[in-house]
Design an enzyme around this catalytic site. Structure first.
Site, PDB file in Angstrom:
ATOM      1  N   ASP A  73      -5.261   5.255  -3.004  1.00 51.00           N
ATOM      2  CA  ASP A  73      -5.501   4.286  -4.076  1.00 51.00           C
ATOM      3  C   ASP A  73      -6.905   4.350  -4.676  1.00 51.00           C
ATOM      4  O   ASP A  73      -7.902   4.437  -3.945  1.00 51.00           O
ATOM      5  CB  ASP A  73      -5.317   2.861  -3.557  1.00 51.00           C
ATOM      6  N   ASP A  94      -5.221  -6.340  -0.920  1.00 55.78           N
ATOM      7  CA  ASP A  94      -5.603  -5.752  -2.207  1.00 55.78           C
ATOM      8  C   ASP A  94      -6.091  -6.792  -3.215  1.00 55.78           C
ATOM      9  O   ASP A  94      -5.476  -6.997  -4.277  1.00 55.78           O
ATOM     10  CB  ASP A  94      -4.443  -4.945  -2.817  1.00 55.78           C
ATOM     11  N   TRP A 153      -2.549  10.979   5.922  1.00 55.49           N
ATOM     12  CA  TRP A 153      -2.853   9.549   5.959  1.00 55.49           C
ATOM     13  C   TRP A 153      -3.329   9.176   7.362  1.00 55.49           C
ATOM     14  O   TRP A 153      -2.818   9.648   8.364  1.00 55.49           O
ATOM     15  CB  TRP A 153      -1.613   8.750   5.588  1.00 55.49           C
TER      16      TRP A 153
END
Length: 594
Positions: free
Chosen positions: A67, A190, A91
């Site tokens: 992101d 977020d 990841w």
């Protein structure tokens, strides 16, 4: 020795950026590349070693990226923070990577901005944002704490005289927002860029899952440090699953200019963008923000069915994030483009993930949909140009566009249709799933009007043909004509372990008005971005052709396999120069290029 001088000169320029107190005067890196073509030569050699690596898209020199976080413009520099795994190309436990640029095209990597150092983020520094409070940049971000909970934290810049913002401090009173009560501690994350209300309170929004219900929670603060959850969420939905990576911003109804996040007066609307874990796609709603109730009210016509909502991109992107570029008075959007081949391929390359090329975004004149367009700065990279005008594409014709490096190109074409009378009848069962329709047809299936479009990254070796098709078909429903856009990846690669879907979308224009459809496509080795009808519909693809592994040149074609002729009013194709994007000097030295 010439190549040694190039590296030394570039290192000197980096030091100028670091040491200069008049950061606005720092030159763009691009003239350096133009003055010393050896940089282009070296970068070309790197692409031969790694043909999937892009030329002008943002990606780290190595390891995993996802992101975009807190992009911003500050004291003459653009900053991009991003989710990064410094341990490798898969990841893992994430931190915030950090790069800076003077032009949003060329980027220099800095050290990690936020590392996992404290109990409130020891298991990961996840997505967040940057807000300017009294002119000072402040970070809000999600940490994965020592109890494996999603918690919200704050960080302040450490050195007020450093325009590169290389060091940040995280106060001990973190976390500042906890997943108490009805909030699922695994799905609370977020925080958005903050905005300042007329009541002199700050707001931010956080994605959450409450007993299976998606909500964008709203928090308020007088000082940006002590936050209280609002009685009502900013928005919610019963039927779409977890919303993450929210973005909330005002848009003008009368101008393409971007707006500061705190603007809530005048001729404006607001956009709420959410990333759906259920589909791994980004959707948005347009509506009004009621500041007194602190709720977002979508315009009429939006149902509580995410399948009816417009997407940021109908292809292969996720977790998009925008920011207000105060230097040029525009709003700019980034999106994560992940890999679609195997993890073994990621490990072999040593990197994974990139960002879309930055897009300017604004509200269409109809007040209903966003327009996205590559920022004008991309023109800095244009090189040789090929043109085609008033060219008739007869039925069954495939015409090659040659004379440029077509694996690294910007192609803009306008198709004109002589008539719409041959349009096929539309099957309404595909209305909510255009990708299914694109999966059931091919770019060679003759229709009344279409398929017509582009073949990119092609190889015509007999028995080993590869091509990626971006094309259109026109349909007639009971009350209107519908323009279907498809990107067909089924024949894009002969490599093993590659995901090769068909993406589809209905273009948000009335083709009956002028019978013209425009297509702009950025081709950059393993990523292809397309913008239709001036940016009203966007589609991004990951492509891994096998023929590039043997240094074979890729082809580019316009084609028409519909029963009617299609006219190319104008086609412009540019070969693109390679930007300098997070290239470490060791990348050159270790490969014995000097």
């Amino acid at each position: 020795m010439a190549r040694v001088r190039v590296i030394i000169l570039h290192a000197i320029l980096i030091q100028i950026i670091i040491l200069s107190s008049k950061i606005e005067a720092v030159p763009s890196l691009l003239p350096l590349a133009e003055a010393y073509p050896q940089i282009q030569e070296l970068c070309s050699e790197l692409n031969k070693i790694d043909p999937d690596r892009t030329a002008f898209h943002f990606q780290p020199s190595k390891n995993w990226l996802n992101d975009p976080n807190g992009p911003m413009y500050y004291k003459g520099l653009y900053h991009l923070f991003y989710q990064y795994n410094p341990q490798g190309p898969l990841w893992g436990t994430l931190v915030w990577g950090h790069s800076v640029s003077t032009d949003l095209v060329n980027w220099e990597a800095l050290d990690v901005a936020l590392d996992r150092t404290d109990p409130f983020d020891i298991n990961g520094v996840w997505s967040g944002s940057v807000t300017f409070v009294a002119g000072e940049p402040i970070i809000l971000y999600t940490g994965i704490d020592d109890k494996q909970r999603n918690v919200q934290n704050i960080a302040f810049r450490k050195n007020g005289s450093d325009p590169l913002l290389r060091e940040w401090t995280k106060p001990g009173y973190n976390p500042i927002m906890l997943p108490g009560g009805d909030i699922d501690p695994d799905n609370f994350r977020d925080p958005t860029t903050g905005w300042f209300g007329q009541d002199r309170h700050w707001r931010t929004a956080v994605g959450a899952n409450l007993e299976g219900r998606a909500e964008i929670l709203l928090y308020k603060s007088q000082n940006f440090e002590n936050w209280t959850r609002n009685e009502f969420p900013l928005h919610k939905s019963q039927n779409s699953g977890m919303w993450e990576c929210p973005d909330f911003f005002p848009v003008s109804l009368s101008s393409k200019d971007g707006l500061d996040p705190s603007v809530n007066t005048g001729n404006i609307k607001h956009v709420l963008k959410v990333s759906l874990m259920k589909t791994l796609q980004d959707y948005y709603l347009v509506g009004k923000y009621d500041e007194k109730k602190d709720v977002f009210v979508p315009d009429e016509g939006y149902e509580d069915d995410y399948r009816t909502w417009p997407m940021i991109d109908y292809g292969h992107v996720y977790a998009s994030k925008s920011f207000f570029d105060s230097k040029n008075n525009r709003r700019i959007l980034w999106s994560w483009v992940n890999e679609s081949d195997s993890e073994a391929d990621d490990v072999k390359r040593g990197w994974s993930g990139m960002q879309t090329f930055p897009r300017a975004i604004w509200l269409d004149t109809d007040g209903m949909q966003l327009i996205q367009w590559p920022i004008e700065d991309i023109k800095l990279l244009r090189k040789q140009q090929i043109q085609l005008r008033d060219f008739g594409l007869q039925s069954g014709v495939k015409h090659e566009i040659s004379g440029i490096l077509t694996s690294q190109a910007n192609v803009e074409v306008e198709f004109e249709l002589p008539s719409l009378e041959g349009a096929e009848s539309f099957d309404n069962s595909f209305l909510l799933d255009p990708s299914k329709l694109c999966d059931e047809i091919t770019p060679f299936d003759e229709g009344g009007i279409g398929p017509f479009g582009l073949f990119v990254l092609t190889s015509d070796i007999e028995g080993e043909e590869e091509y990626t098709a971006i094309y259109f078909r026109i349909y007639k429903s009971s009350d209107r004509y519908m323009t279907l856009m498809c990107s067909d990846l089924k024949s894009s690669s002969r490599r093993e372990g590659v995901y090769k879907p068909a993406h589809g979308a209905f273009v948000g224009v009335d083709i009956s008005k002028d019978k013209i459809i425009s297509l702009r496509t950025l081709i950059d080795h393993s990523v292809v971005e397309s913008f239709v009808a001036g940016g009203r519909t966007c589609m991004t693809m990951r492509v891994y052709p096998k023929h590039v592994l043997t240094d074979e040149t890729s082809g580019l074609y316009v084609f028409n396999y519909g029963s009617q002729e299609v006219k190319i009013r104008e086609l412009n194709a540019w070969e693109m120069a390679k930007a300098r994007v997070n290239i470490e000097n060791d990348d050159f030295i270790s490969r014995d290029y000097i």
